[in-house]
Design a protein around this motif. Structure first.
Motif, PDB file in Angstrom:
ATOM      1  N   LYS A  82      30.663 -19.302   6.022  1.00 53.46           N
ATOM      2  CA  LYS A  82      30.984 -20.727   6.002  1.00 53.46           C
ATOM      3  C   LYS A  82      32.396 -20.953   5.464  1.00 53.46           C
ATOM      4  O   LYS A  82      33.202 -21.671   6.050  1.00 53.46           O
ATOM      5  CB  LYS A  82      29.963 -21.462   5.144  1.00 53.46           C
ATOM      6  N   LEU A  83      32.669 -20.304   4.338  1.00 54.78           N
ATOM      7  CA  LEU A  83      33.982 -20.438   3.715  1.00 54.78           C
ATOM      8  C   LEU A  83      35.074 -19.837   4.600  1.00 54.78           C
ATOM      9  O   LEU A  83      36.183 -20.349   4.699  1.00 54.78           O
ATOM     10  CB  LEU A  83      33.949 -19.730   2.355  1.00 54.78           C
ATOM     11  N   ARG A  84      34.708 -18.751   5.255  1.00 57.76           N
ATOM     12  CA  ARG A  84      35.676 -18.079   6.128  1.00 57.76           C
ATOM     13  C   ARG A  84      36.097 -19.020   7.247  1.00 57.76           C
ATOM     14  O   ARG A  84      37.268 -19.164   7.561  1.00 57.76           O
ATOM     15  CB  ARG A  84      35.031 -16.805   6.703  1.00 57.76           C
ATOM     16  N   GLU A  85      35.125 -19.707   7.817  1.00 62.69           N
ATOM     17  CA  GLU A  85      35.442 -20.612   8.909  1.00 62.69           C
ATOM     18  C   GLU A  85      36.283 -21.783   8.421  1.00 62.69           C
ATOM     19  O   GLU A  85      37.241 -22.205   9.056  1.00 62.69           O
ATOM     20  CB  GLU A  85      34.151 -21.111   9.545  1.00 62.69           C
ATOM     21  N   GLU A  86      35.902 -22.283   7.230  1.00 55.68           N
ATOM     22  CA  GLU A  86      36.613 -23.421   6.657  1.00 55.68           C
ATOM     23  C   GLU A  86      38.080 -23.053   6.369  1.00 55.68           C
ATOM     24  O   GLU A  86      38.995 -23.787   6.717  1.00 55.68           O
ATOM     25  CB  GLU A  86      35.911 -23.771   5.344  1.00 55.68           C
ATOM     26  N   LEU A  87      38.274 -21.899   5.754  1.00 51.92           N
ATOM     27  CA  LEU A  87      39.632 -21.494   5.397  1.00 51.92           C
ATOM     28  C   LEU A  87      40.461 -21.109   6.620  1.00 51.92           C
ATOM     29  O   LEU A  87      41.673 -21.271   6.630  1.00 51.92           O
ATOM     30  CB  LEU A  87      39.603 -20.331   4.405  1.00 51.92           C
ATOM     31  N   ARG A  88      39.762 -20.614   7.643  1.00 54.41           N
ATOM     32  CA  ARG A  88      40.456 -20.288   8.882  1.00 54.41           C
ATOM     33  C   ARG A  88      41.122 -21.549   9.423  1.00 54.41           C
ATOM     34  O   ARG A  88      42.300 -21.549   9.772  1.00 54.41           O
ATOM     35  CB  ARG A  88      39.420 -19.772   9.881  1.00 54.41           C
ATOM     36  N   VAL A  89      40.361 -22.627   9.456  1.00 58.50           N
ATOM     37  CA  VAL A  89      40.887 -23.883   9.969  1.00 58.50           C
ATOM     38  C   VAL A  89      42.030 -24.384   9.075  1.00 58.50           C
ATOM     39  O   VAL A  89      43.083 -24.808   9.559  1.00 58.50           O
ATOM     40  CB  VAL A  89      39.757 -24.938  10.061  1.00 58.50           C
ATOM     41  N   GLU A  90      41.829 -24.303   7.755  1.00 58.95           N
ATOM     42  CA  GLU A  90      42.862 -24.758   6.813  1.00 58.95           C
ATOM     43  C   GLU A  90      44.153 -23.957   6.966  1.00 58.95           C
ATOM     44  O   GLU A  90      45.247 -24.511   6.920  1.00 58.95           O
ATOM     45  CB  GLU A  90      42.374 -24.623   5.362  1.00 58.95           C
ATOM     46  N   LEU A  91      43.981 -22.674   7.124  1.00 64.32           N
ATOM     47  CA  LEU A  91      45.142 -21.787   7.230  1.00 64.32           C
ATOM     48  C   LEU A  91      45.956 -22.121   8.464  1.00 64.32           C
ATOM     49  O   LEU A  91      47.183 -22.175   8.438  1.00 64.32           O
ATOM     50  CB  LEU A  91      44.633 -20.343   7.305  1.00 64.32           C
ATOM     51  N   LYS A  92      45.258 -22.364   9.546  1.00 65.51           N
ATOM     52  CA  LYS A  92      45.921 -22.702  10.801  1.00 65.51           C
ATOM     53  C   LYS A  92      46.676 -24.033  10.639  1.00 65.51           C
ATOM     54  O   LYS A  92      47.826 -24.164  11.038  1.00 65.51           O
ATOM     55  CB  LYS A  92      44.863 -22.810  11.908  1.00 65.51           C
ATOM     56  N   ARG A  93      45.995 -24.989  10.033  1.00 62.78           N
ATOM     57  CA  ARG A  93      46.594 -26.310   9.841  1.00 62.78           C
ATOM     58  C   ARG A  93      47.849 -26.198   8.981  1.00 62.78           C
ATOM     59  O   ARG A  93      48.889 -26.767   9.285  1.00 62.78           O
ATOM     60  CB  ARG A  93      45.563 -27.223   9.165  1.00 62.78           C
ATOM     61  N   LEU A  94      47.721 -25.426   7.905  1.00 63.62           N
ATOM     62  CA  LEU A  94      48.821 -25.260   6.963  1.00 63.62           C
ATOM     63  C   LEU A  94      50.026 -24.575   7.611  1.00 63.62           C
ATOM     64  O   LEU A  94      51.172 -24.978   7.421  1.00 63.62           O
ATOM     65  CB  LEU A  94      48.312 -24.394   5.809  1.00 63.62           C
ATOM     66  N   GLN A  95      49.734 -23.550   8.402  1.00 63.29           N
ATOM     67  CA  GLN A  95      50.832 -22.828   9.045  1.00 63.29           C
ATOM     68  C   GLN A  95      51.551 -23.738  10.032  1.00 63.29           C
ATOM     69  O   GLN A  95      52.765 -23.721  10.143  1.00 63.29           O
ATOM     70  CB  GLN A  95      50.291 -21.576   9.746  1.00 63.29           C
ATOM     71  N   ARG A  96      50.785 -24.575  10.740  1.00 62.57           N
ATOM     72  CA  ARG A  96      51.386 -25.550  11.658  1.00 62.57           C
ATOM     73  C   ARG A  96      52.328 -26.465  10.896  1.00 62.57           C
ATOM     74  O   ARG A  96      53.443 -26.735  11.311  1.00 62.57           O
ATOM     75  CB  ARG A  96      50.295 -26.418  12.291  1.00 62.57           C
ATOM     76  N   ARG A  97      51.812 -26.948   9.733  1.00 61.12           N
ATOM     77  CA  ARG A  97      52.568 -27.929   8.953  1.00 61.12           C
ATOM     78  C   ARG A  97      53.846 -27.308   8.393  1.00 61.12           C
ATOM     79  O   ARG A  97      54.908 -27.891   8.481  1.00 61.12           O
ATOM     80  CB  ARG A  97      51.692 -28.464   7.825  1.00 61.12           C
ATOM     81  N   LEU A  98      53.718 -26.105   7.830  1.00 59.26           N
ATOM     82  CA  LEU A  98      54.883 -25.467   7.210  1.00 59.26           C
ATOM     83  C   LEU A  98      55.825 -24.879   8.252  1.00 59.26           C
ATOM     84  O   LEU A  98      57.023 -24.767   8.026  1.00 59.26           O
ATOM     85  CB  LEU A  98      54.441 -24.356   6.258  1.00 59.26           C
ATOM     86  N   GLY A  99      55.257 -24.476   9.393  1.00 59.68           N
ATOM     87  CA  GLY A  99      56.082 -23.878  10.444  1.00 59.68           C
ATOM     88  C   GLY A  99      56.615 -22.504  10.081  1.00 59.68           C
ATOM     89  O   GLY A  99      57.550 -22.005  10.706  1.00 59.68           O
ATOM     90  N   THR A 100      56.006 -21.875   9.074  1.00 61.82           N
ATOM     91  CA  THR A 100      56.474 -20.564   8.634  1.00 61.82           C
ATOM     92  C   THR A 100      55.853 -19.464   9.502  1.00 61.82           C
ATOM     93  O   THR A 100      54.663 -19.517   9.799  1.00 61.82           O
ATOM     94  CB  THR A 100      56.061 -20.323   7.169  1.00 61.82           C
ATOM     95  N   THR A 101      56.661 -18.500   9.875  1.00 62.72           N
ATOM     96  CA  THR A 101      56.144 -17.353  10.628  1.00 62.72           C
ATOM     97  C   THR A 101      55.059 -16.665   9.807  1.00 62.72           C
ATOM     98  O   THR A 101      55.234 -16.443   8.611  1.00 62.72           O
ATOM     99  CB  THR A 101      57.286 -16.348  10.897  1.00 62.72           C
ATOM    100  N   LEU A 102      53.937 -16.367  10.447  1.00 64.51           N
ATOM    101  CA  LEU A 102      52.839 -15.729   9.730  1.00 64.51           C
ATOM    102  C   LEU A 102      52.339 -14.546  10.555  1.00 64.51           C
ATOM    103  O   LEU A 102      51.977 -14.705  11.712  1.00 64.51           O
ATOM    104  CB  LEU A 102      51.711 -16.742   9.491  1.00 64.51           C
ATOM    105  N   VAL A 103      52.344 -13.378   9.954  1.00 65.28           N
ATOM    106  CA  VAL A 103      51.764 -12.203  10.611  1.00 65.28           C
ATOM    107  C   VAL A 103      50.455 -11.901   9.904  1.00 65.28           C
ATOM    108  O   VAL A 103      50.425 -11.721   8.683  1.00 65.28           O
ATOM    109  CB  VAL A 103      52.699 -10.976  10.571  1.00 65.28           C
ATOM    110  N   TYR A 104      49.388 -11.884  10.667  1.00 66.97           N
ATOM    111  CA  TYR A 104      48.031 -11.863  10.129  1.00 66.97           C
ATOM    112  C   TYR A 104      47.286 -10.684  10.734  1.00 66.97           C
ATOM    113  O   TYR A 104      47.241 -10.529  11.954  1.00 66.97           O
ATOM    114  CB  TYR A 104      47.371 -13.177  10.531  1.00 66.97           C
TER     115      TYR A 104
END
Ligand code: ATP
Ligand code: MG
Length: 342
Positions: free
Chosen positions: A169-191
Motif C-alpha cells: 500500500k505504502l509502495r503504491e502511495e509513494l510511487r505516485v508521490e515520487l512521480k508527482r514530485l519529480q514532475r514538479r521539480l523537473g530534476t533528472t532521476l535515475v531509478y
C-alpha cells in the motif's frame, strides 16, 4: 538538472563484468528507470554515475562535461542507496536535515524546519521525527533515506530500489508521490528496480538491463508492445507473455515469418471461448481461474497458456475451453530470441 551519458563504460570486479560496454543517454529532466534482475549491474551503473566507482574503460558525461574522474562531492548528486545508510546516533529530524547543514550549504534553521516538515509529511513519518534512527523499522528507515535525498535540490537524483522494503500500500502511495514530485521539480532521476510495475508506471523511458548490458531502451509502451528480444518480452508483463511454438497457431502457422522459432502473445490478447464447437486442436483444459485477477491458466499436454478473461466468463477448473491466438497480436522471434520484424 542534468543530462547524462555513458560512453562505452565497462566496470569489472575481478572476473565479473558488472557493466559491459554500456552506451546510454539520459535526457535532462527525465525519469529514467533501469530495470533488470539481480546481478544485472544496476547498482554498479548508479555508483558509476555518482562517482563511487571509476570505470575501467569508457567515459561518463553530465551535461556534456566529462565527469569520469570527478569526486562524488563535486557531482551534486543525491543518492538513495539500496541499503539505507542513516546516521544511527541522530534523530530522524537530524538525519533528514543533515544535507542542509553541510558546510557549503548552511540554510537558516527556520528554513530547514519547514523543509524537513514538508518531506516528513510527504513520506508519512511526521510522528517519527524525534525517534533515533536505530529504533525505526526497515520501511521507516527507507523513507528517511528518501527524505534526506528529497530535501536537497541536486542536479540529479539516483535511487536504488528505494521502495523495496515497504508494504504494498505504502509502495503504491509513494510511487505516485515520487512521480508527482519529480514532475514538479523537473530534476533528472535515475531509478533502479527489478519490479516491472514500478518501471512501467514511473518511467519516461526504461532501459532493460541483463548481465551488464542493455537489452532495450524505450518508453514503457514501446518496450511492452514491441520487445526486441525474448528476454525483454519475458521481463515485462504480469502475468508474463506466453511464449509458444508456431505449431499452436494451427492452420495459421503457415503465415508466420520463415525464421520463426517462438511465437509470443500477451495474456490479454489470447481469445478464450466456452462454446462446444471448438476444433480439437484448440481445446485446452482449465487448471486455475482466479476471479480476483481474472487470470486463467490452461493446459494442453505439455503446453501451458495464460489468458486474461472477463469476470463474467464462468470457467471452472477442469473444464474444457477453446483457446486461439489471433495472428495480429502474435510476435515472432528467431532461434536466438531476436525479434523478427514483420
Ligand atoms: N564491490 C564488488 N565486488 C565484487 N563484485 C561485485 C561488487 N559489486 C558488484 N559486484 C558484482 O557485479 C555484478 C553486478 O552487481 P550489481 O550490484 O550492480 O547488480 P544489481 O543489478 O544491482 O543486482 P541487485 O538487484 O541484486 O541489487 C554482480 O555479479 C555482483 O556480484
Ligand atoms: Mg543492486
Amino acid at each position: 538538472m542534468a543530462s547524462l551519458t555513458f560512453a562505452a563504460v565497462t566496470k569489472s570486479f575481478g572476473p565479473v563484468r558488472a557493466v559491459d560496454g554500456l552506451d546510454l543517454s539520459i535526457r535532462d529532466g527525465e525519469f529514467f528507470v533501469i530495470l533488470g534482475p539481480s546481478g544485472a549491474g544496476k547498482t554498479t551503473s548508479l555508483r558509476l554515475l555518482a562517482g563511487l566507482e571509476t570505470p575501467d574503460h569508457g567515459k561518463i558525461f553530465m551535461d556534456g562535461r566529462d565527469v569520469t574522474g570527478l569526486h562524488p562531492a563535486a557531482r551534486d548528486v543525491a543518492f538513495v542507496f539500496q541499503q539505507y545508510s542513516l546516521y544511527p546516533h541522530l534523530s530522524v529530524r537530524d538525519n533528514i536535515a543533515f544535507p542542509l547543514r553541510a558546510p557549503g550549504r548552511r540554510l537558516p534553521e527556520t528554513e530547514i524546519a519547514v523543509k524537513v516538515a514538508e518531506v516528513a509529511a510527504l513520506l508519512h513519518i511526521e510522528s517519527k521525527l524525534d525517534s533515533k534512527a536505530t529504533t525505526l523499522s526497515g520501511g521507516e528507515m527507507q523513507r528517511v533515506a528518501i527524505g534526506r535525498a528529497l530535501v536537497r535540490q541536486p542536479q540529479l537524483f539516483l535511487m536504488d530500489e528505494p521502495l523495496s522494503s515497504l508494504d504494498a500500500k505504502l509502495r503504491e502511495e509513494l510511487r505516485v508521490e515520487l512521480k508527482r514530485l519529480q514532475r514538479r521539480l523537473g530534476t533528472t532521476l535515475v531509478y533502479v528496480t527489478h519490479d516491472q510495475v514500478e518501471a512501467l508506471t514511473l518511467a519516461d523511458r526504461i532501459a532493460v538491463m541483463e548481465a551488464g548490458r542493455i537489452g532495450q531502451i524505450g518508453t514503457p509502451e514501446h518496450i511492452y508492445d514491441r520487445p526486441e528480444t525474448l528476454a525483454v518480452a519475458r521481463r515485462l508483463g504480469s502475468p508474463p507473455m506466453n511464449i509458444l511454438t508456431p505449431a499452436v497457431l494451427g492452420p495459421d502457422s503457415s503465415h508466420v515469418p520463415a525464421a520463426t522459432a517462438h511465437v509470443a502473445i500477451r495474456p490479454e490478447d489470447v481469445r478464450v471461448s466456452v462454446d462446444a464447437l471448438t476444433p480439437a486442436g484448440q481445446v485446452f483444459r482449465a487448471i486455475e481461474h482466479s476471479l480476483v485477477t481474472r487470470i486463467l491458466v490452461a493446459e494442453q499436454g505439455d503446453l501451458e497458456v495464460r489468458a486474461l478473461v472477463r469476470a463474467d466468463q464462468p470457467i471452472l477448473p477442469g473444464q474444457d475451453i477453446g483457446i486461439t491466438f489471433p495472428l495480429a497480436h502474435c510476435q515472432f522471434f528467431d532461434r536466438s530470441g531476436n525479434r523478427i520484424s514483420a
